[in-house]
Design an enzyme around this catalytic site. Structure first.
Site, short mmCIF file in Angstrom:
data_model
loop_
_atom_site.label_atom_id
_atom_site.label_comp_id
_atom_site.label_asym_id
_atom_site.label_seq_id
_atom_site.Cartn_x
_atom_site.Cartn_y
_atom_site.Cartn_z
N ASN A 1 0.79 -1.19 0.00
CA ASN A 1 0.11 0.11 0.04
C ASN A 1 0.72 1.15 -0.20
O ASN A 1 2.22 0.94 -0.18
CB ASN A 1 -1.02 0.05 1.10
CG ASN A 1 -0.12 -0.03 2.51
OD1 ASN A 1 0.54 0.81 2.81
ND2 ASN A 1 -0.39 -1.11 3.39
N LYS B 1 8.76 -17.17 -9.99
CA LYS B 1 7.81 -16.08 -10.57
C LYS B 1 6.81 -16.75 -11.44
O LYS B 1 6.82 -17.73 -12.30
CB LYS B 1 8.64 -15.03 -11.53
CG LYS B 1 8.10 -14.13 -12.26
CD LYS B 1 9.11 -13.16 -12.95
CE LYS B 1 8.33 -12.17 -13.79
NZ LYS B 1 9.09 -11.36 -14.82
N ASP C 1 -5.34 -9.23 12.98
CA ASP C 1 -5.38 -7.89 13.20
C ASP C 1 -4.53 -7.64 14.47
O ASP C 1 -4.98 -7.99 15.71
CB ASP C 1 -7.10 -7.35 13.55
CG ASP C 1 -6.97 -6.09 13.85
OD1 ASP C 1 -6.22 -5.30 14.53
OD2 ASP C 1 -8.20 -5.51 13.28
N PHE D 1 -4.29 3.72 14.70
CA PHE D 1 -4.45 4.55 13.62
C PHE D 1 -5.79 4.29 12.58
O PHE D 1 -6.18 3.15 12.57
CB PHE D 1 -3.34 4.96 12.83
CG PHE D 1 -2.36 5.84 13.38
CD1 PHE D 1 -1.81 5.51 14.40
CD2 PHE D 1 -1.90 6.98 12.86
CE1 PHE D 1 -0.81 6.32 14.95
CE2 PHE D 1 -0.99 8.03 13.20
CZ PHE D 1 -0.40 7.70 14.56
N LYS E 1 -14.42 1.74 14.92
CA LYS E 1 -13.08 1.08 14.78
C LYS E 1 -12.26 1.16 16.00
O LYS E 1 -12.00 0.06 16.64
CB LYS E 1 -12.12 1.87 13.84
CG LYS E 1 -10.64 1.12 13.64
CD LYS E 1 -10.15 1.64 12.33
CE LYS E 1 -10.68 1.21 11.09
NZ LYS E 1 -10.17 1.52 10.01
O1 C5P Z 1 -8.78 -2.16 10.64
P1 C5P Z 1 -7.58 -0.87 9.91
O2 C5P Z 1 -6.74 -1.53 9.13
O3 C5P Z 1 -8.30 0.18 9.29
O4 C5P Z 1 -7.17 -0.22 11.43
C1 C5P Z 1 -6.11 0.33 11.49
C2 C5P Z 1 -5.18 0.04 12.66
O5 C5P Z 1 -5.11 -1.25 12.93
C3 C5P Z 1 -3.85 0.81 12.58
O6 C5P Z 1 -3.47 0.99 14.04
C4 C5P Z 1 -3.13 -0.70 12.25
O7 C5P Z 1 -1.85 -0.29 12.53
C5 C5P Z 1 -4.05 -1.70 12.95
N1 C5P Z 1 -4.05 -2.82 12.20
C6 C5P Z 1 -3.55 -4.03 12.82
N2 C5P Z 1 -3.39 -5.22 12.06
C7 C5P Z 1 -4.08 -5.34 10.94
C8 C5P Z 1 -4.72 -4.15 10.28
C9 C5P Z 1 -4.66 -3.06 10.94
O8 C5P Z 1 -2.81 -3.85 13.67
N3 C5P Z 1 -4.02 -6.48 10.23
#
Ligand code: C5P
Length: 408
Positions: free
Chosen positions: A213, A292, A313, A330, A344
């Site tokens: 990203n 590849k 997560d 964040f 969130k």
């Molecule tokens: O769910 P989302 O990606 O929008 O949430 C963002 C927050 O969750 C950020 O603090 C990011 O570092 C954390 N995050 C995480 N693990 C993931 C996705 C997001 O810790 N797989």
């Protein structure tokens, strides 16, 4: 943690440049003295047109210098002694010309020479016409100086002395005095271990391709830098990004979300503060081909199916056993920012959510500035103005300090 930023008092060398905002400097001197700092003033030649050296001398309780070549002044305290005496040099108002001089390393008068000779941190309080502030030359100078670690306070937006409206007002003396005290407060986070995640992750599809990203890592690196500057022991788990490691920070480079999860879990136990600024991939290819994937194996027009599976997560995971740690998450949102951020925060269970609107071009991904909102578990929202990421980092850490003290 010692959260009293005024614990250490210091020697503040106040370099006053020739701008109309110089009329506010006597008040700044008064506030700095009242906070307990020692203050000495040096003036550019033009500054004397806007503020009386006698006033500054009286309020600071120390002789004011303005000429590099005055044998009498130089005999009292030489320009090098002044540069060495300072624990912090403040340039207020910092005119466009002074910023350009410092960026270029010119040393053609007392103020520019002292600024080049000092090893103390430097704080600039810019003040100028809005068009001068937004001129590409000034922008480039400000950027360069920031990269070199020069601190900025302001400018603020509002009515300008020249009649224009916009960004260019010098920050108020009370704001500047507070920032000075914070900068001199030194190592108020000594003994605190801060874990920061930053940057995007890179999820391999095959030997050369990946899903990633646009995260630049700048926000997380700024948090790590600011925490280290405050004396914390900082561990930075960083996705692939070319940013230099901030001084004093231990960096763990990772590529994938799974690697980030493992590194964060490993470092979590010993940390008291966790700031998850990373843009972790939510999905990864279920299997990455070791070789590849060849294009010629595909018929023209054929689709390539890549099965994606959800990544853990990390933030939600650590919040499940966070104990009395303060955990900050964040949220990058493109619409309905506040509502999405509230949801969130509730879903993840963190203590503070820093939300930004990625539809803006001057904030969020790959910019040096950010406009964020703090969302609290109670649903309260605090909206911050557009600020350099290092300043946003400072505000986040200020908020974390309050959370640790239980005052917020
Ligand atoms: O769910 P989302 O990606 O929008 O949430 C963002 C927050 O969750 C950020 O603090 C990011 O570092 C954390 N995050 C995480 N693990 C993931 C996705 C997001 O810790 N797989």
């Amino acid at each position: 943690m010692n959260t009293q930023p005024s614990a250490r008092l210091g020697n503040v060398l106040l370099a006053v440049a020739g701008g109309i905002a110089a009329y506010k400097i006597p008040e700044l001197v008064r506030l700095l003295r009242r906070a307990g700092h020692s203050v000495r003033c040096v003036l550019t030649e033009a500054a004397g047109e806007f503020v009386s050296p006698l006033v500054l001398q009286t309020l600071s309780g120390a002789p004011v210098r303005s000429s590099l070549f005055d044998a009498g002044e130089e005999g009292e305290i030489s320009h090098i002694e002044l540069a060495d005496w300072a624990d912090l040099v403040v340039v207020a108002p910092a005119t466009a010309d002074r910023m350009a001089k410092l960026a270029q390393g010119l040393a053609d008068d007392l103020v520019s020479t002292v600024l080049l000779a000092t090893r103390a941190p430097v704080l600039l309080a810019p003040a100028m016409n809005v068009n001068m502030w937004s001129h590409p030359a000034t922008r480039a100078n400000a950027e360069l100086l920031r990269e070199r670690g020069v601190h900025f306070e302001g400018p603020e937006a509002g009515e300008l002395a020249c009649g224009w409206e916009g960004e260019g007002r010098m920050s108020e003396p009370v704001t500047l005095a507070g920032r000075v005290t914070l900068l001199l407060g030194g190592e108020t986070w000594k003994g605190v271990r801060v874990l920061v995640s930053a940057g995007g992750t890179r999820e391999p599809i095959d030997a050369v391709r990946s899903i990633t990203n646009r995260s630049s890592g700048k926000m997380g690196f700024a948090v790590a830098e600011e925490a280290a500057r405050r004396g914390a022991e900082v561990v930075l788990v960083a996705g692939p990004c070319p940013l230099p490691t901030p001084p004093g920070v231990r960096r763990i480079d990772i590529e994938t979300a799974l690697e980030m999860a493992a590194a964060v879990e490993q470092e979590f136990e010993a940390s008291q503060v966790v700031v998850m600024a990373a843009a972790v991939a939510d999905f990864r290819p279920a299997e990455a081909s070791a070789l590849k994937i060849k294009k010629e194996d595909l018929a023209p027009g054929a689709g390539l199916q890549i099965e994606l599976v959800a990544t853990p997560d990390i933030l939600k995971g650590i919040c499940g056993h966070k104990g009395d740690r303060v955990v900050v998450g964040f949220a990058a949102e493109s619409h309905d920012v506040v509502e999405a951020a509230r949801r969130k925060l509730a879903r993840k269970g963190c203590d503070l959510l820093v939300a930004n609107d990625i539809s803006r071009t001057d904030a969020g991904f790959d910019t040096d500035t950010n406009a964020v909102m703090f969302v609290s578990p109670g649903g309260e929202v605090e909206e911050l103005p557009l600020l350099p990421k290092i300043e946003v980092a400072g505000r986040i850490l200020d908020r974390v300090e309050k959370l640790r003290k239980g005052t917020r």
